[in-house]
Write a protein that holds these residues in place. Structure first.
Motif, short mmCIF file in Angstrom:
data_model
loop_
_atom_site.label_atom_id
_atom_site.label_comp_id
_atom_site.label_asym_id
_atom_site.label_seq_id
_atom_site.Cartn_x
_atom_site.Cartn_y
_atom_site.Cartn_z
N CYS A 10 0.84 -1.19 0.00
CA CYS A 10 0.00 0.00 0.00
C CYS A 10 0.88 1.24 0.00
N THR A 31 0.68 -3.78 8.47
CA THR A 31 -0.42 -3.18 7.71
C THR A 31 -1.48 -4.25 7.45
N SER A 40 6.19 -1.47 8.21
CA SER A 40 5.81 -1.90 9.56
C SER A 40 5.69 -3.41 9.68
#
Ligand code: F6R
Length: 369
Positions: A57, A109, A106
């Motif tokens: 994303c 997500t 991260s």
């Protein structure tokens, strides 16, 4: 600790020469790229892959878009990039010869995690490119290729982005070696580019002052456009995303060739347009096309900020501002080109008095679908 910088984002932009070096470290051996985590999957399995889907994303998806060009070139496997939250809903065509590479700073997500879980259920090989050690996505995946960029605190992703492109390039070179699709010369050339990268990234970071001036003059600007071709196209998208995120202004990135199919109607007097100009040495055809795009928008009143390789004088008659970057092979230019765009977003956010590290409405890690 911001280490003397005014924001975490400034610190993280500045760290890129070292963070990219950390991504590469330990993954070059005998003039070629060897990623131990991929080697563990077995060469037979890697040779059987006939399709790669990169899922991610936001900024991570743009890193995927940049790397798709390189992976196809080196490994000769068709690569497509899909947004994680779109992936499942298209009933994707998958097989045991498909590799899904997820990209996530991260590693938490939710959209990307759900896409990875879907891919696992469908029996594909899953590789995670992740910055956070032992996060959920790399733990779920068949192989984890960590970016080792160090913790990224600012909400707007900067050093994770360049580290993601680097890690994905290494994956492409590893696959190319195992599959025999990249020559020893080409591989050595790419390795040399990686070795020269930290010094070049430092020069790109040093555009800060010039870009800060630019942002200062443009403090009242309400819209900025970005144009790029080939690997410069996702960089244009990333430049625009950074501005939306932290300076809250309308910004859009376009493929330069798409201009005449619509977006050129947006150009009127004073419209700022950043143009990522490919190298005239290593990409002469694309270079000349982008220079004509610059002429077209300039003739319609655009204010052109050209990001060029040092020594490129072709744009001088048509650009209002020129940002010069060190010479690099075409595939390595995005890693340098994005840095002045990161600084621009940071400086525009700063002149507007906004919180650079904590933009409104955004969280560092999006853990809901
Ligand atoms: C942009 C930004 C976001 C993230 C995206 C994916 O600056 O930070 O677009 O890139 O939310 O996050 P990760 O990489 O953690 O999956």
């Amino acid at each position: 600790d911001k280490g003397g910088w005014s924001s975490f984002m400034a610190k993280e932009i500045n760290e890129q020469p070292e963070s990219v070096e950390n991504t590469v470290r330990g993954r070059i051996s005998g003039g070629g790229v060897v990623i131990p985590e991929l080697a563990e999957l077995g060469d037979e399995r890697l040779r059987s892959i006939d399709r790669i889907i990169i899922i991610a994303c936001g900024t991570a998806s743009y890193a995927g878009q940049v790397a798709a060009y390189a992976i196809e070139q080196w490994a000769r496997i068709p690569v497509e990039v899909q947004l994680s939250h779109e992936f499942r809903y298209r009933d994707p065509v998958l097989s045991d010869r498909t590799m899904v590479i997820s990209v996530s700073q991260s590693g938490e997500t939710m959209d990307t995690l759900m896409a990875v879980k879907y891919a696992i259920e469908r029996g594909v090989t899953t590789v995670s490119v992740c910055n956070t050690q032992s996060a959920t996505i790399p733990r779920e995946s068949d192989a984890a290729v960590y970016t080792h960029a160090g913790p990224e605190v600012a909400v707007a992703s900067t050093k994770a982005f360049t580290a993601q492109i680097t890690a994905l390039y290494l994956v492409g070179l590893h696959l190319g070696r195992v599959r025999g699709t990249i020559s020893a010369e080409e591989s050595a050339q790419a390795v040399a580019q990686f070795e020269e990268l930290p010094a070049k990234l430092r020069e790109a970071v040093d555009t800060h002052e010039q870009v800060a001036q630019l942002a200062h003059w443009m403090a009242d600007t309400r819209s900025v456009l970005f144009l790029g071709r080939h690997v410069g196209f996702p960089i244009a998208l990333e430049g625009a995303l950074k501005l939306k995120e932290i300076a809250y202004i309308h910004a859009e990135g376009f493929a330069a060739g798409e201009l005449k199919h619509g977006p050129i109607a947006l150009i009127d007097h004073g419209q700022p347009v950043f143009v990522l100009v490919p190298s005239p040495r290593t990409a002469p055809l694309m270079h000349s096309k982008v220079v004509s795009n610059i002429q077209e928008i300039r003739a319609r009143g655009a204010r052109v900020i050209a990001i060029v390789e040092k020594g490129d004088t072709a744009v001088l008659p048509y650009a209002d501002d020129v940002i010069r970057l060190p010479l690099a092979d075409a595939l390595f230019e995005p890693l340098l080109q994005v840095i002045p765009l990161q600084w621009f977003a940071l400086e525009l956010s700063t002149v507007k008095g906004l919180d650079v590290d904590q933009p409104r409405n955004l969280a560092k890690s999006v853990t809901v679908e």
